[in-house]
Design a protein around this motif. Structure first.
Motif, PDB file in Angstrom:
ATOM      1  N   ILE A 135      54.124  39.625  98.397  1.00 40.80           N
ATOM      2  CA  ILE A 135      54.320  40.820  99.230  1.00 40.80           C
ATOM      3  C   ILE A 135      54.480  42.110  98.449  1.00 40.80           C
ATOM      4  O   ILE A 135      54.497  43.178  99.044  1.00 40.80           O
ATOM      5  CB  ILE A 135      55.488  40.641 100.232  1.00 40.80           C
ATOM      6  N   VAL A 136      54.563  42.037  97.136  1.00 38.04           N
ATOM      7  CA  VAL A 136      54.614  43.273  96.338  1.00 38.04           C
ATOM      8  C   VAL A 136      53.215  43.754  95.950  1.00 38.04           C
ATOM      9  O   VAL A 136      53.081  44.752  95.249  1.00 38.04           O
ATOM     10  CB  VAL A 136      55.507  43.131  95.080  1.00 38.04           C
ATOM     11  N   ARG A 137      52.191  43.073  96.441  1.00 41.09           N
ATOM     12  CA  ARG A 137      50.802  43.471  96.178  1.00 41.09           C
ATOM     13  C   ARG A 137      50.281  44.321  97.323  1.00 41.09           C
ATOM     14  O   ARG A 137      50.432  43.983  98.492  1.00 41.09           O
ATOM     15  CB  ARG A 137      49.924  42.228  96.003  1.00 41.09           C
ATOM     16  N   ASP A 174      47.164  44.807  98.184  1.00 44.58           N
ATOM     17  CA  ASP A 174      46.107  44.134  98.950  1.00 44.58           C
ATOM     18  C   ASP A 174      46.696  43.196  99.997  1.00 44.58           C
ATOM     19  O   ASP A 174      46.138  43.034 101.085  1.00 44.58           O
ATOM     20  CB  ASP A 174      45.115  43.416  98.033  1.00 44.58           C
ATOM     21  N   GLU A 175      47.844  42.598  99.717  1.00 44.68           N
ATOM     22  CA  GLU A 175      48.499  41.723 100.694  1.00 44.68           C
ATOM     23  C   GLU A 175      49.005  42.538 101.871  1.00 44.68           C
ATOM     24  O   GLU A 175      48.891  42.113 103.028  1.00 44.68           O
ATOM     25  CB  GLU A 175      49.650  40.955 100.034  1.00 44.68           C
ATOM     26  N   LEU A 176      49.541  43.731 101.617  1.00 46.30           N
ATOM     27  CA  LEU A 176      50.003  44.597 102.701  1.00 46.30           C
ATOM     28  C   LEU A 176      48.830  44.979 103.601  1.00 46.30           C
ATOM     29  O   LEU A 176      48.927  44.887 104.831  1.00 46.30           O
ATOM     30  CB  LEU A 176      50.672  45.856 102.150  1.00 46.30           C
ATOM     31  N   ALA A 177      47.726  45.377 103.004  1.00 47.54           N
ATOM     32  CA  ALA A 177      46.552  45.750 103.796  1.00 47.54           C
ATOM     33  C   ALA A 177      46.078  44.566 104.632  1.00 47.54           C
ATOM     34  O   ALA A 177      45.737  44.721 105.808  1.00 47.54           O
ATOM     35  CB  ALA A 177      45.439  46.252 102.880  1.00 47.54           C
ATOM     36  N   GLU A 178      46.086  43.380 104.050  1.00 44.48           N
ATOM     37  CA  GLU A 178      45.664  42.179 104.765  1.00 44.48           C
ATOM     38  C   GLU A 178      46.633  41.856 105.910  1.00 44.48           C
ATOM     39  O   GLU A 178      46.205  41.527 107.017  1.00 44.48           O
ATOM     40  CB  GLU A 178      45.593  41.012 103.784  1.00 44.48           C
ATOM     41  N   ALA A 179      47.932  41.978 105.655  1.00 45.50           N
ATOM     42  CA  ALA A 179      48.939  41.683 106.681  1.00 45.50           C
ATOM     43  C   ALA A 179      48.904  42.684 107.829  1.00 45.50           C
ATOM     44  O   ALA A 179      49.329  42.379 108.934  1.00 45.50           O
ATOM     45  CB  ALA A 179      50.334  41.647 106.051  1.00 45.50           C
ATOM     46  N   MET A 180      48.389  43.889 107.573  1.00 44.16           N
ATOM     47  CA  MET A 180      48.323  44.922 108.610  1.00 44.16           C
ATOM     48  C   MET A 180      46.954  44.989 109.278  1.00 44.16           C
ATOM     49  O   MET A 180      46.754  45.785 110.198  1.00 44.16           O
ATOM     50  CB  MET A 180      48.670  46.283 108.006  1.00 44.16           C
ATOM     51  N   SER A 181      46.014  44.144 108.847  1.00 47.56           N
ATOM     52  CA  SER A 181      44.666  44.205 109.426  1.00 47.56           C
ATOM     53  C   SER A 181      44.742  43.960 110.932  1.00 47.56           C
ATOM     54  O   SER A 181      45.493  43.132 111.409  1.00 47.56           O
ATOM     55  CB  SER A 181      43.731  43.206 108.754  1.00 47.56           C
ATOM     56  N   PRO A 222      46.620  52.109  96.808  1.00 51.99           N
ATOM     57  CA  PRO A 222      46.423  51.795  95.388  1.00 51.99           C
ATOM     58  C   PRO A 222      46.071  50.320  95.194  1.00 51.99           C
ATOM     59  O   PRO A 222      46.279  49.502  96.086  1.00 51.99           O
ATOM     60  CB  PRO A 222      47.786  52.087  94.751  1.00 51.99           C
ATOM     61  N   GLU A 223      45.596  49.994  94.030  1.00 51.79           N
ATOM     62  CA  GLU A 223      45.354  48.605  93.655  1.00 51.79           C
ATOM     63  C   GLU A 223      46.586  48.084  92.939  1.00 51.79           C
ATOM     64  O   GLU A 223      47.429  48.850  92.485  1.00 51.79           O
ATOM     65  CB  GLU A 223      44.137  48.506  92.745  1.00 51.79           C
ATOM     66  N   GLY A 224      46.690  46.790  92.853  1.00 47.76           N
ATOM     67  CA  GLY A 224      47.764  46.179  92.083  1.00 47.76           C
ATOM     68  C   GLY A 224      49.050  46.023  92.865  1.00 47.76           C
ATOM     69  O   GLY A 224      49.030  45.829  94.082  1.00 47.76           O
ATOM     70  N   GLU A 225      50.155  46.136  92.130  1.00 44.35           N
ATOM     71  CA  GLU A 225      51.470  45.896  92.700  1.00 44.35           C
ATOM     72  C   GLU A 225      52.273  47.182  92.860  1.00 44.35           C
ATOM     73  O   GLU A 225      52.044  48.161  92.153  1.00 44.35           O
ATOM     74  CB  GLU A 225      52.262  44.929  91.805  1.00 44.35           C
ATOM     75  N   VAL A 226      53.212  47.122  93.766  1.00 44.60           N
ATOM     76  CA  VAL A 226      54.180  48.194  93.971  1.00 44.60           C
ATOM     77  C   VAL A 226      55.022  48.308  92.701  1.00 44.60           C
ATOM     78  O   VAL A 226      55.468  47.302  92.160  1.00 44.60           O
ATOM     79  CB  VAL A 226      55.094  47.853  95.172  1.00 44.60           C
ATOM     80  N   LYS A 233      58.294  50.586  90.724  1.00 50.21           N
ATOM     81  CA  LYS A 233      59.396  51.538  90.869  1.00 50.21           C
ATOM     82  C   LYS A 233      58.953  52.914  90.389  1.00 50.21           C
ATOM     83  O   LYS A 233      58.289  53.053  89.369  1.00 50.21           O
ATOM     84  CB  LYS A 233      60.603  51.062  90.057  1.00 50.21           C
ATOM     85  N   GLY A 234      59.291  53.952  91.170  1.00 48.79           N
ATOM     86  CA  GLY A 234      58.948  55.321  90.820  1.00 48.79           C
ATOM     87  C   GLY A 234      57.588  55.769  91.330  1.00 48.79           C
ATOM     88  O   GLY A 234      57.240  56.946  91.233  1.00 48.79           O
ATOM     89  N   GLN A 235      56.835  54.864  91.887  1.00 49.98           N
ATOM     90  CA  GLN A 235      55.499  55.177  92.384  1.00 49.98           C
ATOM     91  C   GLN A 235      55.567  56.021  93.657  1.00 49.98           C
ATOM     92  O   GLN A 235      56.413  55.801  94.510  1.00 49.98           O
ATOM     93  CB  GLN A 235      54.790  53.859  92.672  1.00 49.98           C
ATOM     94  N   SER A 236      54.672  56.992  93.777  1.00 46.31           N
ATOM     95  CA  SER A 236      54.500  57.783  94.999  1.00 46.31           C
ATOM     96  C   SER A 236      53.073  57.569  95.485  1.00 46.31           C
ATOM     97  O   SER A 236      52.130  57.663  94.699  1.00 46.31           O
ATOM     98  CB  SER A 236      54.719  59.274  94.748  1.00 46.31           C
ATOM     99  N   VAL A 237      52.949  57.289  96.785  1.00 43.73           N
ATOM    100  CA  VAL A 237      51.650  56.960  97.358  1.00 43.73           C
ATOM    101  C   VAL A 237      51.430  57.805  98.602  1.00 43.73           C
ATOM    102  O   VAL A 237      52.312  57.895  99.462  1.00 43.73           O
ATOM    103  CB  VAL A 237      51.586  55.458  97.730  1.00 43.73           C
ATOM    104  N   ASP A 238      50.276  58.439  98.697  1.00 45.71           N
ATOM    105  CA  ASP A 238      49.871  59.186  99.888  1.00 45.71           C
ATOM    106  C   ASP A 238      48.699  58.470 100.532  1.00 45.71           C
ATOM    107  O   ASP A 238      47.703  58.194  99.872  1.00 45.71           O
ATOM    108  CB  ASP A 238      49.477  60.622  99.525  1.00 45.71           C
ATOM    109  N   LEU A 239      48.833  58.177 101.814  1.00 45.74           N
ATOM    110  CA  LEU A 239      47.822  57.418 102.544  1.00 45.74           C
ATOM    111  C   LEU A 239      47.400  58.151 103.807  1.00 45.74           C
ATOM    112  O   LEU A 239      48.139  58.983 104.323  1.00 45.74           O
ATOM    113  CB  LEU A 239      48.402  56.061 102.977  1.00 45.74           C
TER     114      LEU A 239
END
Length: 148
Positions: free
Chosen positions: A22-24, A26-33, A42-46, A48-54
């Motif tokens: 669940i820290v990936r 791609d898994e989040l995108a798949e779970a929300m499909s 983003p690709e990869g894993e979540v 710490k300190g990361q900022s994401v705009d979607l």
């Protein structure tokens, strides 16, 4: 006024394996499909300190606006992930995710949310609860699991 929401679901997977999935992103995108499609994931894993705009699209096509995620903490030893999020109608969407082992095997996934959408907080809280519950349903369907 902010609302607190707690959603828990038991999984047959051991706690470490479930958390590693669940820290990936791609898994989040798949779970929300079927619910929400993300642009800018983003690709990869979540981390710490990361900022994401979607950009969000309800049911994959209906624009819902922007969503911002600040990853406040990721603790693999405790299987804990914390984010501060906002966007769409949410002024505040704080999320603490924990995964704990269950006696006899499996794990419990807990989503603890604090949400605030001003006058729309009640509606937003119901929508968020339903979305997280459907996310768990989708995860279990994709993994071919029933609740533990």
């Amino acid at each position: 006024m902010p609302r607190e929401i707690i959603i828990e679901r038991d999984y047959a997977l051991d706690a470490d394996s479930h958390f590693a999935r669940i820290v990936r992103y791609d898994e989040l995108a798949e779970a929300m499909s079927g619910q929400v499609r993300y642009e800018g994931m983003p690709e990869g894993e979540v981390t710490k300190g990361q900022s994401v705009d979607l950009k969000l699209f309800l049911h994959g096509w209906l624009p819902m606006g922007r969503w911002h995620i600040d990853v406040m903490d990721r603790n693999d030893a405790e299987r804990r992930l914390e984010s501060r999020e906002h966007g769409w109608m949410a002024k505040r969407h704080d999320h603490v995710l924990t995964v704990t082992p269950l006696p006899g095997g499996g794990c419990r996934h807990r989503d603890h949310l604090i949400v605030d959408a001003g006058l729309m907080t009640g509606f937003y809280a119901r929508t968020a609860r339903r979305m997280y519950e459907q996310r768990h349903d989708q995860r279990q369907k994709l993994r071919g699991q029933e609740t533990a």
